[in-house]
Motif scaffolding. Sequence first.
Motif, PDB file in Angstrom:
ATOM      1  N   LEU B  63       0.851  -1.333   0.051  1.00  0.00           N
ATOM      2  CA  LEU B  63       0.016   0.037   0.078  1.00  0.00           C
ATOM      3  C   LEU B  63       0.795   1.302  -0.075  1.00  0.00           C
ATOM      4  O   LEU B  63       0.449   2.217  -0.629  1.00  0.00           O
ATOM      5  CB  LEU B  63      -0.924   0.124   1.124  1.00  0.00           C
ATOM      6  N   GLY B  64       1.961   1.325   0.652  1.00  0.00           N
ATOM      7  CA  GLY B  64       2.965   2.476   0.650  1.00  0.00           C
ATOM      8  C   GLY B  64       3.816   2.620  -0.453  1.00  0.00           C
ATOM      9  O   GLY B  64       3.724   3.660  -1.082  1.00  0.00           O
ATOM     10  N   VAL B  65       4.258   1.280  -1.059  1.00  0.00           N
ATOM     11  CA  VAL B  65       5.368   1.389  -2.373  1.00  0.00           C
ATOM     12  C   VAL B  65       4.640   1.948  -3.457  1.00  0.00           C
ATOM     13  O   VAL B  65       5.107   2.691  -4.365  1.00  0.00           O
ATOM     14  CB  VAL B  65       6.150   0.355  -2.249  1.00  0.00           C
ATOM     15  N   LEU B  66       3.378   1.496  -3.846  1.00  0.00           N
ATOM     16  CA  LEU B  66       2.410   2.043  -4.977  1.00  0.00           C
ATOM     17  C   LEU B  66       2.393   3.329  -5.219  1.00  0.00           C
ATOM     18  O   LEU B  66       3.163   3.874  -6.345  1.00  0.00           O
ATOM     19  CB  LEU B  66       1.094   1.132  -5.025  1.00  0.00           C
ATOM     20  N   PRO B  67       1.886   4.118  -4.261  1.00  0.00           N
ATOM     21  CA  PRO B  67       1.979   5.714  -4.480  1.00  0.00           C
ATOM     22  C   PRO B  67       3.367   6.117  -4.806  1.00  0.00           C
ATOM     23  O   PRO B  67       3.631   7.146  -5.446  1.00  0.00           O
ATOM     24  CB  PRO B  67       1.274   6.216  -3.323  1.00  0.00           C
ATOM     25  N   VAL B  68       4.215   5.785  -3.831  1.00  0.00           N
ATOM     26  CA  VAL B  68       5.710   6.342  -4.044  1.00  0.00           C
ATOM     27  C   VAL B  68       6.079   5.830  -5.417  1.00  0.00           C
ATOM     28  O   VAL B  68       6.859   7.022  -5.996  1.00  0.00           O
ATOM     29  CB  VAL B  68       6.314   5.550  -2.783  1.00  0.00           C
ATOM     30  N   ALA B  69       6.022   4.586  -6.026  1.00  0.00           N
ATOM     31  CA  ALA B  69       6.628   4.484  -7.221  1.00  0.00           C
ATOM     32  C   ALA B  69       6.138   5.257  -8.086  1.00  0.00           C
ATOM     33  O   ALA B  69       6.781   5.561  -9.244  1.00  0.00           O
ATOM     34  CB  ALA B  69       6.539   3.025  -7.285  1.00  0.00           C
ATOM     35  N   PHE B  70       4.678   5.593  -8.029  1.00  0.00           N
ATOM     36  CA  PHE B  70       4.056   6.469  -9.281  1.00  0.00           C
ATOM     37  C   PHE B  70       4.474   7.888  -9.268  1.00  0.00           C
ATOM     38  O   PHE B  70       4.656   8.563 -10.180  1.00  0.00           O
ATOM     39  CB  PHE B  70       2.748   6.207  -9.198  1.00  0.00           C
ATOM     40  N   PHE B  72       7.459   9.263  -7.517  1.00  0.00           N
ATOM     41  CA  PHE B  72       8.969   9.192  -7.779  1.00  0.00           C
ATOM     42  C   PHE B  72       9.520   8.143  -8.717  1.00  0.00           C
ATOM     43  O   PHE B  72      10.045   6.951  -7.973  1.00  0.00           O
ATOM     44  CB  PHE B  72       9.600   9.254  -6.518  1.00  0.00           C
ATOM     45  N   PRO B  73       9.135   7.908  -9.863  1.00  0.00           N
ATOM     46  CA  PRO B  73       9.416   6.817 -10.665  1.00  0.00           C
ATOM     47  C   PRO B  73      11.100   6.519 -10.523  1.00  0.00           C
ATOM     48  O   PRO B  73      11.866   7.306 -10.680  1.00  0.00           O
ATOM     49  CB  PRO B  73       9.179   7.004 -12.160  1.00  0.00           C
ATOM     50  N   SER B  74      11.475   5.024 -10.339  1.00  0.00           N
ATOM     51  CA  SER B  74      12.971   4.726 -10.463  1.00  0.00           C
ATOM     52  C   SER B  74      12.891   3.335 -10.881  1.00  0.00           C
ATOM     53  O   SER B  74      11.888   2.485 -10.559  1.00  0.00           O
ATOM     54  CB  SER B  74      13.469   4.962  -9.071  1.00  0.00           C
ATOM     55  N   PRO B  75      13.841   2.680 -11.328  1.00  0.00           N
ATOM     56  CA  PRO B  75      14.226   1.361 -11.409  1.00  0.00           C
ATOM     57  C   PRO B  75      14.038   0.536 -10.446  1.00  0.00           C
ATOM     58  O   PRO B  75      13.320  -0.568 -10.010  1.00  0.00           O
ATOM     59  CB  PRO B  75      15.575   1.201 -12.205  1.00  0.00           C
ATOM     60  N   ALA B  76      14.500   0.964  -9.109  1.00  0.00           N
ATOM     61  CA  ALA B  76      14.729   0.368  -7.846  1.00  0.00           C
ATOM     62  C   ALA B  76      13.042   0.032  -7.521  1.00  0.00           C
ATOM     63  O   ALA B  76      12.843  -1.003  -6.960  1.00  0.00           O
ATOM     64  CB  ALA B  76      15.302   1.212  -6.740  1.00  0.00           C
ATOM     65  N   VAL B 139       7.188  -1.684 -14.978  1.00  0.00           N
ATOM     66  CA  VAL B 139       5.750  -1.904 -14.708  1.00  0.00           C
ATOM     67  C   VAL B 139       5.088  -0.418 -14.591  1.00  0.00           C
ATOM     68  O   VAL B 139       4.113  -0.146 -14.849  1.00  0.00           O
ATOM     69  CB  VAL B 139       5.521  -2.760 -13.607  1.00  0.00           C
ATOM     70  N   VAL B 140       5.602   0.518 -13.912  1.00  0.00           N
ATOM     71  CA  VAL B 140       5.109   1.718 -13.700  1.00  0.00           C
ATOM     72  C   VAL B 140       4.815   2.563 -14.605  1.00  0.00           C
ATOM     73  O   VAL B 140       3.817   3.057 -14.930  1.00  0.00           O
ATOM     74  CB  VAL B 140       5.952   2.308 -12.414  1.00  0.00           C
ATOM     75  N   GLU B 141       5.855   2.686 -15.594  1.00  0.00           N
ATOM     76  CA  GLU B 141       5.878   3.198 -16.758  1.00  0.00           C
ATOM     77  C   GLU B 141       4.762   2.803 -17.708  1.00  0.00           C
ATOM     78  O   GLU B 141       4.240   3.263 -18.515  1.00  0.00           O
ATOM     79  CB  GLU B 141       7.238   3.316 -17.437  1.00  0.00           C
ATOM     80  N   ALA B 142       4.632   1.479 -17.591  1.00  0.00           N
ATOM     81  CA  ALA B 142       3.719   0.652 -18.506  1.00  0.00           C
ATOM     82  C   ALA B 142       2.261   1.101 -18.315  1.00  0.00           C
ATOM     83  O   ALA B 142       1.567   1.468 -19.098  1.00  0.00           O
ATOM     84  CB  ALA B 142       3.913  -0.786 -18.352  1.00  0.00           C
ATOM     85  N   VAL B 143       1.996   1.186 -17.064  1.00  0.00           N
ATOM     86  CA  VAL B 143       0.595   1.562 -16.572  1.00  0.00           C
ATOM     87  C   VAL B 143       0.371   3.187 -16.998  1.00  0.00           C
ATOM     88  O   VAL B 143      -0.598   3.437 -17.544  1.00  0.00           O
ATOM     89  CB  VAL B 143       0.130   1.707 -14.851  1.00  0.00           C
ATOM     90  N   LYS B 144       1.486   3.995 -16.529  1.00  0.00           N
ATOM     91  CA  LYS B 144       1.353   5.443 -16.841  1.00  0.00           C
ATOM     92  C   LYS B 144       1.160   5.577 -18.439  1.00  0.00           C
ATOM     93  O   LYS B 144       0.317   6.441 -18.876  1.00  0.00           O
ATOM     94  CB  LYS B 144       2.548   6.173 -16.637  1.00  0.00           C
ATOM     95  N   MET B 145       1.796   4.770 -19.438  1.00  0.00           N
ATOM     96  CA  MET B 145       1.745   4.865 -20.709  1.00  0.00           C
ATOM     97  C   MET B 145       0.257   4.455 -21.162  1.00  0.00           C
ATOM     98  O   MET B 145      -0.195   5.035 -22.361  1.00  0.00           O
ATOM     99  CB  MET B 145       2.831   3.933 -21.463  1.00  0.00           C
TER     100      MET B 145
END
Lengths: 171, 149
Positions: B63-70, B72-76, B139-145
């Motif tokens: 629940l925490g990592v999903l909004p952070v990843a969206f 502040f996108p990064s490979p990690a 994965v994050v960029e794919a959803v954004k695209m």
Amino acid sequence: MALCLRLASRSVAANCSSRILQKSLLTTSSRSWAIQQYSAEEWERKNEKMGRPLSPHLTIYKFQLTSMLSITHRATGMGLHFGLLCFAGVMVLLPNSYPYYLTLLAGSGGGKALLVASKFIISWPFFFHTFNGIRHLVWDMGKGFSIKTLYKSGYAVVGLSILAALVAAVV
Amino acid sequence: MALLCGFRRLPCLQRSVVQVTAPWLSARAAAPLSVSRPALSSQLAEDHVKHWNAERLLTVGLLGVLPVAFTFPSPALDYAVALSVAVHSHWGMEAIFADYARPKRVGVFLSKAAIGANYFMSAFLLGALFYFNYTDVGVVEAVKMLWRA
């Protein structure tokens, strides 16, 4: 209930004037105390051998918000898992990159409708599972178990997930 | 006769009946007859606490990592999202198979095979998501695209 009747019959038997009735009441009570204990396996095997039918359960139990949301939570989780599995598996097998296929599908005939539909179809299970998951975490903290709160939070999860999916589909 | 007019006192009455007339029975009645057992022999009651806690911890982490990843996108963070989702859904599917593919119902072999198949599918999912992160947009960029398209 049966125990009380037996006790009643015993106390009645003690005060009973009729000798025949007294004897029958006392012997019935003392005989019926025998209880046989089976192990779980013996019990199940005995029932199988006798061919006893199972009582109806899913076919007769009333559908309630609580149970319906619970199974939907499981179903959306399973759906998201297999959806992701298919997507990732297909991306491993296909030769070109993701942007290539995305522009291919978006640019095709009916692409706009396909995009909106796919956004809703992906979003709703995700939002439902996420919001109901939060509801589960609240339960894990020991809160929100009264029937009123269960139904309130349940309806909130359904409403919010549909709203969020609609917003996500048109954005 | 006095019994019939005191129905609300029934439970305490039954207790005293058993204790007075058949004390050997009350001890047996206290131990419940169990007809269920853990799905896998390795899942004993005392072990499950750690697993349960790990599940909840991972859920909160997800629940925490999903909004952070969206945000502040990064490979990690892409790999963190992929790992969290794969483990979370693995544990979820494991519970489903343990609940429905029971030895009594589908046989010992199929119940174990289902759990094994689940491990295989989750390993495949993790590998495929990592492959997507490494060779493709992530994965994050794919959803954004998909949302920008």
